[in-house]
Design a protein around this motif. Structure first.
Motif, PDB file in Angstrom:
ATOM      1  N   TRP B 111       0.833  -1.196   0.000  1.00 30.41           N
ATOM      2  CA  TRP B 111       0.000   0.000   0.000  1.00 30.41           C
ATOM      3  C   TRP B 111       0.866   1.243   0.000  1.00 30.41           C
ATOM      4  CZ3 TRP B 111      -5.185  -0.607  -0.500  1.00 30.41           C
ATOM      5  CH2 TRP B 111      -5.704  -1.880  -0.218  1.00 30.41           C
ATOM      6  N   LEU B 148      -2.852  -0.400   7.304  1.00 32.41           N
ATOM      7  CA  LEU B 148      -2.465  -0.910   5.982  1.00 32.41           C
ATOM      8  C   LEU B 148      -1.112  -0.361   5.532  1.00 32.41           C
ATOM      9  CD1 LEU B 148      -5.858  -0.847   4.062  1.00 32.41           C
ATOM     10  CD2 LEU B 148      -4.599  -2.843   4.862  1.00 32.41           C
ATOM     11  N   THR B 175     -15.105  -2.480   1.218  1.00 37.34           N
ATOM     12  CA  THR B 175     -13.654  -2.375   1.399  1.00 37.34           C
ATOM     13  C   THR B 175     -13.066  -3.712   1.832  1.00 37.34           C
ATOM     14  OG1 THR B 175     -14.080  -0.132   2.145  1.00 37.34           O
ATOM     15  CG2 THR B 175     -11.873  -0.993   2.489  1.00 37.34           C
ATOM     16  N   PHE B 179     -10.232  -6.125   0.108  1.00 33.64           N
ATOM     17  CA  PHE B 179      -9.023  -6.662   0.745  1.00 33.64           C
ATOM     18  C   PHE B 179      -8.893  -8.144   0.417  1.00 33.64           C
ATOM     19  CE2 PHE B 179      -9.401  -3.503   4.503  1.00 33.64           C
ATOM     20  CZ  PHE B 179      -8.932  -2.504   3.684  1.00 33.64           C
ATOM     21  N   LYS B 180     -10.027  -8.830   0.509  1.00 28.62           N
ATOM     22  CA  LYS B 180     -10.037 -10.280   0.245  1.00 28.62           C
ATOM     23  C   LYS B 180      -9.570 -10.552  -1.180  1.00 28.62           C
ATOM     24  CE  LYS B 180     -13.414 -14.016  -0.010  1.00 28.62           C
ATOM     25  NZ  LYS B 180     -12.661 -15.115   0.592  1.00 28.62           N
ATOM     26  N   GLU B 182      -7.654  -8.744  -2.935  1.00 28.51           N
ATOM     27  CA  GLU B 182      -6.211  -8.468  -3.040  1.00 28.51           C
ATOM     28  C   GLU B 182      -5.365  -9.570  -2.419  1.00 28.51           C
ATOM     29  OE1 GLU B 182      -4.537  -5.154  -3.581  1.00 28.51           O
ATOM     30  OE2 GLU B 182      -6.308  -3.958  -4.077  1.00 28.51           O
ATOM     31  N   LEU B 184      -5.542 -10.481   0.923  1.00 25.07           N
ATOM     32  CA  LEU B 184      -5.261 -10.237   2.337  1.00 25.07           C
ATOM     33  C   LEU B 184      -6.059 -11.223   3.194  1.00 25.07           C
ATOM     34  CD1 LEU B 184      -3.597  -8.054   3.764  1.00 25.07           C
ATOM     35  CD2 LEU B 184      -5.646  -6.667   3.905  1.00 25.07           C
ATOM     36  N   VAL B 186      -7.995 -11.838   6.634  1.00 25.29           N
ATOM     37  CA  VAL B 186      -8.625 -10.900   7.557  1.00 25.29           C
ATOM     38  C   VAL B 186      -9.357 -11.643   8.679  1.00 25.29           C
ATOM     39  CG1 VAL B 186     -10.234  -8.954   7.787  1.00 25.29           C
ATOM     40  CG2 VAL B 186      -9.029  -9.299   5.625  1.00 25.29           C
TER      41      VAL B 186
END
Lengths: 620, 233
Positions: B111, B148, B175, B179-180, B182, B184, B186
């Motif tokens: 990021w 981030l 959002t 993220f998922k 991308e 990431l 979580v």
């Protein structure tokens, strides 16, 4: 006009060292929330290292290199202090850290004495800046002008570091929420160490930089620390520009004070501080401190309990033994025990507001000395009989506490402590400088007790009855409904307020009560010695009380008394040693780190473990 | 990716986590569900070692992180977004982001400030403002953005939907879904079952610090008694 300008310039030049030390203290406080009492000692070390280096390194280059090196060395010493003394106690309540830094003062004092000896050192003059410049006909030392020129650059550099660099951003973030900064991947312990290095180095620089105007001596640590506190508090704790403005203000004020109203220079400084705090409680540039933001950490306090049968029997036996002392003991023993009992009462009065009320006062000596002086003044000027004058000691001290307390309780935490310190320094400077009335440094003498109390043994019994009575009264009060409300305001002021307790009124009463009892101790003191001197009002006296309360155990009820008894008896043989400060300082640091419960708390824990005492369950 | 086993955490003498254990694999979005006081926040703090567990183990990518200081854990790639947000209110938004900055990691989305401003345009407009003058939603965005900046591999989101306007909650859900995408991983703690169902692949329900359920949302639907017993719906 010329003289005015010259004086202004002198004031500005004097501000340089003060600003360096104050900005260092402010920086350290801002991030670590520790009020580093040893900051004056770092300043002193800077001066001593500076003298030694300047005498070794020749010329202009040597002079300025010496100053920078002194700063660096003192910075490294600061790291050592942070890592060895403060790291273990960051999670402890504020008071523990403060007391640890008291210990550091004592250690540094004796180490300096060992290395450099007791003789004062004259500072060498700055090569190339030895003469004076005439400004409007008045001579101004060149070195003063150099200092005036340097200071803004240091201010600018510090400002840039804090406002514009990543380190500065991290430092400011850590000031607000250390834990979160850590959770974001920043090693905050190194950040703290870095800040401590910088703050200490600034103090060292200040010490070395003032050498051509002064020198190095063993008193400069405590001499500067009260001025530095005034500056930091006026400017706002944690604010560098605030430290600058306040340093200039105080230094200039001081220079003009010396020439126009020489009797009141010291008083002036504390009056300014008190006025600023009354108008802006968090200083000129300070940020408001929310209660509990950095407050209560660690375990909740244990509930206190009335003494059990065993405890009562023990105390009764002890008092009985004390009452029998004159039958067997010599005069010397009686005098020693008189001193101990007086100090115990003084410590118990501080413990009452500090432990039971959570009101950490740095200026409790004002009420001890205040009471003593009130009685002494009555005897000296009005020929008041001893009995009446003695009664006036607690009354006058209580009244003083009532007045000062009204201002102080509006603040909390460190600011409260600082204001109590300011008021006590105000009283001290008033007594010290108002020679015509108080006799200044010569004190007041020939203050003897009435005929029927004049013998050592008679006064011994008198002290025993009044002193022990006072201590028991304070203890009863802690167990009375008033004590419960007071503890409620300590543990959660908001909750107490919501329950219908008038928090400020309760705190104010406790403040006044503690003041009055300190005054009672002061009254006992003045008639036992027959004289009183300003040193009974000094910061050192207030610190003594704090230290014994701490040694005895802050979170206990009897800690003050036990600590005072221990300390006063230990002092008798300890002060015979050459380096007793070193030993005492290390003892204090050791207690803070190893046995933070103090003597009473540790004994109780040991007692519980071996089964002598019943284990006390926490109330949840 | 994250393996928690037999974790016991206390506040003073209060036993908060009771032999808690679960695991999360790479790329998963897991919702930690439970009532107020069930131990969700303590679980997150125990992972970050902000609360030191008395016993048990937390492993991250096979490494035992139970005794590490928080900053080392963050540097391994665990990003923590606290429930109370803990914005540095004296710092500007840009400075808040700077505090969270860490070098990019090979196996995690990287990021930049610009990318985060694209994700949260409101923050861009106020980038020179101090943290104190922000709405709850903006604060929430800033906390997430700040975390981030450390380019985490695993994001711990403590009650992201709490105390913000419904319209922002929707944005928040989008959002998290992004993220998922991308890649990431979580973990979110939630009381809002509806919100959790939208963003998460799996639900873990805890009550009194014990795990009561661990499975997909469709399995949870088949057992309404569990939902009724442990969630306040």
């Amino acid at each position: 006009m010329g003289l005015f300008v010259a004086q202004l310039l002198t004031g500005l030049a004097n501000a340089a060292a003060l600003f360096l030390v104050a900005s260092g203290l402010s920086l350290i406080f801002g991030v670590t929330r520790i009020v580093n009492f040893a900051h004056g000692s770092l300043y002193m070390l800077g001066a001593y290292f500076g003298v030694t280096l300047m005498n070794t390194l020749p010329g202009v280059f040597g002079f300025w290199t010496s100053i920078l090196l002194s700063g660096l060395i003192v910075g490294v010493i600061g790291i050592a202090i942070e890592v060895c003394v403060l790291r273990p106690v960051y999670r402890a309540p504020e008071l523990f850290q403060l007391v640890a830094t008291f210990g550091v003062i004592l250690v540094i004092q004796d180490l300096t004495l060992m290395v450099w000896g007791a003789e004062d050192r004259l500072g060498p003059r700055a090569p190339g800046l030895k003469s004076v410049v005439r400004i409007l006909g008045e001579p101004v030392p060149q070195y003063d002008l150099a200092l005036i020129a340097i200071t803004p650059f240091i201010l600018l550099a510090l400002w840039w570091l804090i406002a514009r660099t990543r380190v500065g951003v991290l430092v400011r973030a850590a000031t607000q929420d250390r834990e979160m900064v850590g959770a974001l991947g920043v090693n905050q312990s190194w950040l703290f160490t870095g800040v401590f290095f910088l703050g200490s180095a600034l103090a060292g620089l200040g010490g070395a930089l003032q050498l051509p105007k002064g020198g190095a001596d063993l008193l400069m640590d405590l001499n500067i620390i009260s001025a530095v506190f005034v500056v930091v508090v006026i400017g706002g704790m944690g604010s560098i520009p605030g430290a600058f403005v306040a340093s200039v203000l105080i230094s200039v004020l001081n220079v003009f004070g010396v020439s126009y109203i020489p009797q009141s220079t010291l008083v002036l400084m504390y009056v300014v501080m008190a006025v600023v705090l009354l108008i802006r409680p968090y200083g000129l540039f300070g940020r408001e401190e929310k209660a509990g933001e950095h407050g209560q950490v660690g375990e909740p306090d244990r509930p206190i309990r009335p003494a059990g049968t065993k405890g009562r029997l023990f105390v009764a036996a002890l008092i009985a033994a004390l009452a029998l002392v004159p039958l067997v003991g010599e005069n010397f023993t009686q005098v020693l025990i008189t001193d101990i009992v007086i100090f115990c009462l003084f410590a118990a009065s501080l413990q009452f507001m500090l432990s039971t009320g959570g009101l950490v006062s740095f200026g409790h000596a004002a009420y001890f000395g205040g009471g003593a002086y009130a009685a002494a003044l009555l005897v000296t000027y009005a020929d008041t009989p001893m009995e009446l004058a003695f009664l006036f000691a607690p009354l006058a001290a209580g009244l003083l506490a009532l007045i000062f307390g009204w201002f102080c309780i509006r603040l909390s935490g460190v600011y409260f402590a600082m204001l109590t310190l300011a008021f006590s320094q105000l009283v001290w400077s008033l007594v010290f400088q108002w020679y015509d009335v108080t006799g200044g440094d010569d004190g007041l003498v020939n203050i003897w007790p009435a005929e029927w109390l004049s013998g050592t043994t008679a006064y011994y019994y008198f002290t025993l009855i009044v002193g022990v009575g006072g201590i028991i009264l304070l203890r009863q009060l802690a167990h009375a409904p008033f004590g419960y409300t007071l503890r409620a305001t300590r543990d959660s002021a908001r909750q107490a307020e919501a329950t219908g307790i008038n928090v400020k009124l309760v705190q104010w009463s406790a403040f006044a009560m503690a003041g009055a009892m300190a005054g009672l101790a002061g009254g006992l003191f003045v008639f036992s010695k027959g004289s009183i001197f300003p040193n009974e009002l000094e910061i050192g006296k207030s610190f003594d009380a704090l230290i014994v309360v701490f040694l005895g155990g802050v979170k206990t009820l009897s800690g003050g008394v036990v600590g005072a008894a221990f300390m006063e008896s230990a002092k008798d043989w300890l002060t015979r040693l050459e380096y007793w400060r070193l030993i005492l300082g290390l003892l204090i640091i050791g207690v803070v780190i190893i046995a933070p419960d103090g003597i009473v708390g540790t004994l109780r824990r040991v007692g519980e473990r071996i089964g002598l005492l019943r284990t006390q369950e926490f109330m949840r | 990716m994250l393996e928690i086993s037999a974790l016991n955490s206390f506040y003073g003498k209060a036993h908060i986590l009771n032999d808690l254990g679960f695991s999360v694999s790479k790329g998963e979005v897991v919702a930690l569900l439970g009532r107020n006081g069930a131990g969700k926040t303590t679980t997150m703090k125990s992972i970050m070692q902000l609360v030191r567990p008395k016993s048990g183990k937390v492993q991250f990518n096979g490494q035992d992180i139970t005794a590490l200081p928080s900053h080392r854990i963050a540097r391994l790639g665990l990003g923590y977004v606290p429930e109370e947000r803990r914005i540095f209110s004296d710092l500007t938004i840009l400075e808040n982001l700077e505090v969270g900055r860490q070098p990019p990691r090979a196996d995690a989305p990287a990021w930049t400030v610009d990318a985060l401003f694209e994700l949260f345009p409101n923050l861009f407009e106020r980038r020179h403002n101090r943290g104190k003058a922000m709405s709850g939603g903006e604060q929430q965005m800033l906390t997430i953005a700040r975390t981030l900046m450390g380019n985490p591999k695993l994001l711990l989101l403590d009650e992201p939907s709490e105390g913000i306007a419904p319209v922002i909650v929707e944005q928040m859900a989008e959002t998290i879904l992004r993220f998922k995408k991308e890649g990431l991983t979580v973990i979110i703690s939630e009381q809002n079952l509806h919100f959790a169902r939208i963003v998460a692949d799996r639900a873990i329900i805890i009550e009194s610090g014990e795990k009561k359920f661990d499975g997909s949302f469709s399995e949870l639907e088949k057992q309404p008694e569990i939902r009724d017993a442990y969630l306040s719906v």
